[in-house]
Design a protein around this motif. Structure first.
Motif, PDB file in Angstrom:
ATOM      1  N   GLY A  20     -13.456 -16.731  66.533  1.00 38.89           N
ATOM      2  CA  GLY A  20     -13.419 -15.280  66.346  1.00 38.89           C
ATOM      3  C   GLY A  20     -12.686 -14.585  67.482  1.00 38.89           C
ATOM      4  N   ALA A  21     -12.897 -15.048  68.709  1.00 38.85           N
ATOM      5  CA  ALA A  21     -12.201 -14.471  69.859  1.00 38.85           C
ATOM      6  C   ALA A  21     -10.702 -14.712  69.767  1.00 38.85           C
ATOM      7  CB  ALA A  21     -12.762 -15.061  71.152  1.00 38.85           C
ATOM      8  N   VAL A  22     -10.320 -15.923  69.374  1.00 45.56           N
ATOM      9  CA  VAL A  22      -8.898 -16.242  69.194  1.00 45.56           C
ATOM     10  C   VAL A  22      -8.284 -15.337  68.129  1.00 45.56           C
ATOM     11  CG1 VAL A  22      -7.267 -18.022  68.456  1.00 45.56           C
ATOM     12  CG2 VAL A  22      -9.165 -18.630  69.968  1.00 45.56           C
ATOM     13  N   PHE A  25      -8.520 -11.258  69.413  1.00 40.70           N
ATOM     14  CA  PHE A  25      -7.729 -10.851  70.569  1.00 40.70           C
ATOM     15  C   PHE A  25      -6.252 -11.247  70.478  1.00 40.70           C
ATOM     16  CE2 PHE A  25     -12.052 -10.942  72.401  1.00 40.70           C
ATOM     17  CZ  PHE A  25     -12.103  -9.637  72.891  1.00 40.70           C
ATOM     18  N   TYR A  26      -5.948 -12.314  69.703  1.00 41.78           N
ATOM     19  CA  TYR A  26      -4.568 -12.793  69.727  1.00 41.78           C
ATOM     20  C   TYR A  26      -3.932 -12.959  68.348  1.00 41.78           C
ATOM     21  CZ  TYR A  26      -5.354 -13.412  74.668  1.00 41.78           C
ATOM     22  OH  TYR A  26      -5.637 -13.169  75.977  1.00 41.78           O
ATOM     23  N   VAL A  27      -4.552 -13.720  67.452  1.00 40.81           N
ATOM     24  CA  VAL A  27      -3.901 -13.972  66.158  1.00 40.81           C
ATOM     25  C   VAL A  27      -3.695 -12.670  65.394  1.00 40.81           C
ATOM     26  CG1 VAL A  27      -4.134 -15.094  63.911  1.00 40.81           C
ATOM     27  CG2 VAL A  27      -4.767 -16.328  65.992  1.00 40.81           C
ATOM     28  N   GLY A  28      -4.703 -11.809  65.385  1.00 39.22           N
ATOM     29  CA  GLY A  28      -4.599 -10.541  64.661  1.00 39.22           C
ATOM     30  C   GLY A  28      -3.551  -9.599  65.204  1.00 39.22           C
ATOM     31  N   THR A  29      -3.216  -9.747  66.482  1.00 35.75           N
ATOM     32  CA  THR A  29      -2.208  -8.872  67.092  1.00 35.75           C
ATOM     33  C   THR A  29      -0.838  -9.541  67.182  1.00 35.75           C
ATOM     34  OG1 THR A  29      -2.939  -9.623  69.292  1.00 35.75           O
ATOM     35  CG2 THR A  29      -3.937  -7.611  68.419  1.00 35.75           C
ATOM     36  N   LEU A  30      -0.812 -10.804  67.594  1.00 35.31           N
ATOM     37  CA  LEU A  30       0.467 -11.496  67.759  1.00 35.31           C
ATOM     38  C   LEU A  30       1.115 -11.862  66.427  1.00 35.31           C
ATOM     39  CD1 LEU A  30      -0.470 -13.918  70.701  1.00 35.31           C
ATOM     40  CD2 LEU A  30       0.905 -11.817  70.844  1.00 35.31           C
ATOM     41  N   PHE A  36      -2.129 -10.891  59.330  1.00 38.02           N
ATOM     42  CA  PHE A  36      -3.387 -11.024  60.059  1.00 38.02           C
ATOM     43  C   PHE A  36      -3.763  -9.662  60.662  1.00 38.02           C
ATOM     44  CE2 PHE A  36      -2.248 -15.548  60.101  1.00 38.02           C
ATOM     45  CZ  PHE A  36      -3.489 -16.128  59.843  1.00 38.02           C
ATOM     46  N   LYS A  37      -5.064  -9.424  60.808  1.00 41.21           N
ATOM     47  CA  LYS A  37      -5.568  -8.177  61.363  1.00 41.21           C
ATOM     48  C   LYS A  37      -6.635  -8.459  62.421  1.00 41.21           C
ATOM     49  CE  LYS A  37      -5.166  -5.940  56.810  1.00 41.21           C
ATOM     50  NZ  LYS A  37      -5.947  -5.286  55.730  1.00 41.21           N
ATOM     51  N   SER A  38      -6.846  -7.478  63.297  1.00 41.42           N
ATOM     52  CA  SER A  38      -7.946  -7.533  64.259  1.00 41.42           C
ATOM     53  C   SER A  38      -8.903  -6.392  63.946  1.00 41.42           C
ATOM     54  CB  SER A  38      -7.424  -7.413  65.699  1.00 41.42           C
ATOM     55  OG  SER A  38      -6.685  -8.552  66.065  1.00 41.42           O
ATOM     56  N   GLU A  39      -9.953  -6.699  63.198  1.00 37.36           N
ATOM     57  CA  GLU A  39     -10.954  -5.698  62.819  1.00 37.36           C
ATOM     58  C   GLU A  39     -12.337  -6.326  62.940  1.00 37.36           C
ATOM     59  OE1 GLU A  39     -10.213  -4.116  58.951  1.00 37.36           O
ATOM     60  OE2 GLU A  39      -8.128  -3.567  59.384  1.00 37.36           O
ATOM     61  N   PHE A  40     -13.238  -5.640  63.635  1.00 38.44           N
ATOM     62  CA  PHE A  40     -14.587  -6.175  63.836  1.00 38.44           C
ATOM     63  C   PHE A  40     -15.610  -5.330  63.090  1.00 38.44           C
ATOM     64  CE2 PHE A  40     -18.630  -5.957  66.197  1.00 38.44           C
ATOM     65  CZ  PHE A  40     -19.045  -7.274  66.013  1.00 38.44           C
ATOM     66  N   SER A  41     -16.592  -6.005  62.474  1.00 39.80           N
ATOM     67  CA  SER A  41     -17.682  -5.332  61.771  1.00 39.80           C
ATOM     68  C   SER A  41     -19.006  -5.961  62.163  1.00 39.80           C
ATOM     69  CB  SER A  41     -17.488  -5.433  60.254  1.00 39.80           C
ATOM     70  OG  SER A  41     -18.672  -5.027  59.579  1.00 39.80           O
ATOM     71  N   GLY A  87     -11.401 -10.218  61.183  1.00 35.80           N
ATOM     72  CA  GLY A  87     -10.054 -10.068  60.652  1.00 35.80           C
ATOM     73  C   GLY A  87      -9.913  -9.145  59.470  1.00 35.80           C
ATOM     74  N   GLY A  88     -10.962  -8.393  59.139  1.00 34.29           N
ATOM     75  CA  GLY A  88     -10.844  -7.393  58.086  1.00 34.29           C
ATOM     76  C   GLY A  88     -10.843  -7.911  56.670  1.00 34.29           C
ATOM     77  N   ALA A  89     -11.260  -9.164  56.434  1.00 32.68           N
ATOM     78  CA  ALA A  89     -11.327  -9.694  55.062  1.00 32.68           C
ATOM     79  C   ALA A  89     -12.427  -8.987  54.284  1.00 32.68           C
ATOM     80  CB  ALA A  89     -11.555 -11.195  55.083  1.00 32.68           C
ATOM     81  N   SER A  90     -12.303  -8.957  52.976  1.00 31.44           N
ATOM     82  CA  SER A  90     -13.183  -8.138  52.126  1.00 31.44           C
ATOM     83  C   SER A  90     -14.544  -8.783  51.890  1.00 31.44           C
ATOM     84  CB  SER A  90     -12.507  -7.898  50.779  1.00 31.44           C
ATOM     85  OG  SER A  90     -12.414  -9.113  50.046  1.00 31.44           O
TER      86      SER A  90
END
Length: 423
Positions: A20-22, A25-30, A36-41, A87-90
């Protein structure tokens, strides 16, 4: 494989948070250009933790079923929960993935199918037959001018792959997976069990040559995976498997950190290949399939020969290219997916349930084969096909063009306890 449930569960949760950290912080942005997205719930986090605890605490697989279940959780369930949480998946993606995983895990854990047998060959005879077929396959490619496309450079595989495939008759699309995904792993694991090192080296050599002649990277990885799984301390397989992916996540986090904070072109390769592509992309593609086919017509197996032409294609493109075109704008991108995405593309949730029942039954049958022939052998021999079913092909396609049917047929001819070394 008797392990402490608490230890395995803690390692599974640690893997979830590290991946989740990978992702966050990185996959969702890079890799935002790959959707890919960086979204936390926080709510999604609670659901994900509940899901992990459910499968690891409530289900009690035994024998080879533990190994198949662990691969399922490590490669599909937990990466999917990571995308759902970080990652913002539904919520639909979460529900379908969790339900399908539960169905497969339930069947492989509690279903005990009878094993079908045929004429019982001597294992040395079978091994020589497999080697002969594999060597003849390679020589047949060479005889058709295959050396003109020989390439061992991983960075140039896409430059040679199309031309190498076009050089061969169409039936090689069935023959190549049979040799590369079924016979070569069988040669390697049988040779190791029988301590025939020379034959094992032939198997590894065949795998390398198949890579060189076809420019498919997977054959290079198959021997490493099969040998690693065989020599891994079998009674602690879930712990070692989880420890392996935890190590990948830790190194990937550092690799991406260096990629983002330095100008060196050498950073990011490890994390991209292993954390992003091997662990996250199969789940990511499942999410894309569910998102697209929730709102658009489904295929109803119109791509499969098993539909006998009764169902008409709803699009001009096959599903794997349809997803590639819809999300990436390129009709040449093949978004290969496993039983969840392909099942949903065919019949939405009903297709996923059907595929989950079939896949769970197949794994249960493999587990029963392991009890009869030898569990380490069956796991090593079936691992490549199982990974393909999990992450990169439609179930009906796997029967003919990925060696599943051939593998089930070959297993008819092994004697009881012929490859002993059970867990």
């Amino acid at each position: 494989m008797e392990n402490s449930k608490s230890t395995i569960t803690i390692l599974a949760l640690l893997y979830f948070f590290l991946l989740g950290a990978v992702q966050y912080f990185y996959v969702g942005t890079l890799f935002g250009y790959f959707q890919f997205k960086s979204e936390f719930s926080l709510f999604n986090l609670a659901l994900s933790i509940f899901s992990i605890l459910s499968v690891y605490v409530l289900l009690n697989p035994r024998g080879l079923a533990i190994a198949y279940s662990q691969v399922l959780y490590v490669l599909i369930l937990i990466p999917s929960l990571v995308l759902f949480t970080f990652g913002g998946a539904s919520i639909e993606f979460f529900f379908i993935t969790f339900l399908s995983t539960l169905i497969v895990a339930f069947f492989v854990t509690y279903m005990k199918p009878p094993v079908v047998t045929g004429y019982q060959f001597n294992t040395d005879t079978l091994l020589l037959i497999f080697i002969a077929i594999s060597v003849l396959y390679i020589l047949s490619i060479v005889a058709q001018g295959g050396l003109s496309y020989l390439n061992f450079n991983l960075s140039k595989v896409y430059d040679y792959r199309g031309a190498a495939a076009d050089n061969l008759p169409s039936f090689y699309k069935y023959l190549s997976p049979l040799v590369g995904k079924v016979l070569v792993p069988l040669i390697i694991v049988m040779s190791v069990i029988k301590r025939k090192i020379f034959y094992m080296l032939i198997g590894v050599g065949c795998s390398v040559m198949i890579f060189g002649l076809t420019s498919h990277k997977a054959p290079v990885i198959y021997p490493i995976l099969v040998l690693a799984l065989y020599y891994m301390p079998w009674r602690n397989l879930p712990i070692y498997m989880l420890s392996g992916v935890i190590f990948i996540c830790i190194v990937s986090f550092w690799d991406f950190y260096m990629m983002a904070n330095s100008s060196s072109p050498y950073f990011g390769w490890f994390g991209s290949i292993l954390s992003r592509r091997a662990l996250l992309i199969p789940a990511h593609l499942n999410s894309m399939y569910i998102e697209f086919f929730s709102q658009n017509p489904v295929y109803l197996w119109s791509e499969s020969k098993f539909s006998f032409g009764l169902s008409e294609m709803p699009y001009k493109l096959p599903s794997v290219f349809m997803i590639g075109y819809n999300f990436y704008g390129d009709m040449e991108i093949s978004a290969n997916t496993g039983w969840i995405g392909s099942g949903f593309a065919n019949f939405r949730i009903y297709g996923v349930i059907i595929y989950s029942v079939i896949l769970g039954s197949i794994l249960a049958y493999f587990s029963a084969l392991g009890d009869r022939i030898g569990q380490k052998f069956v796991f090593g021999a079936t691992f490549v096909v199982v990974i393909t079913l999990f992450s990169s092909t439609d179930l009906t396609t796997a029967l003919l063009t990925h060696g599943l049917l051939a593998l089930l047929f070959i297993m008819l001819f092994f004697r009881e306890n012929a490859m002993s070394g059970n867990v």
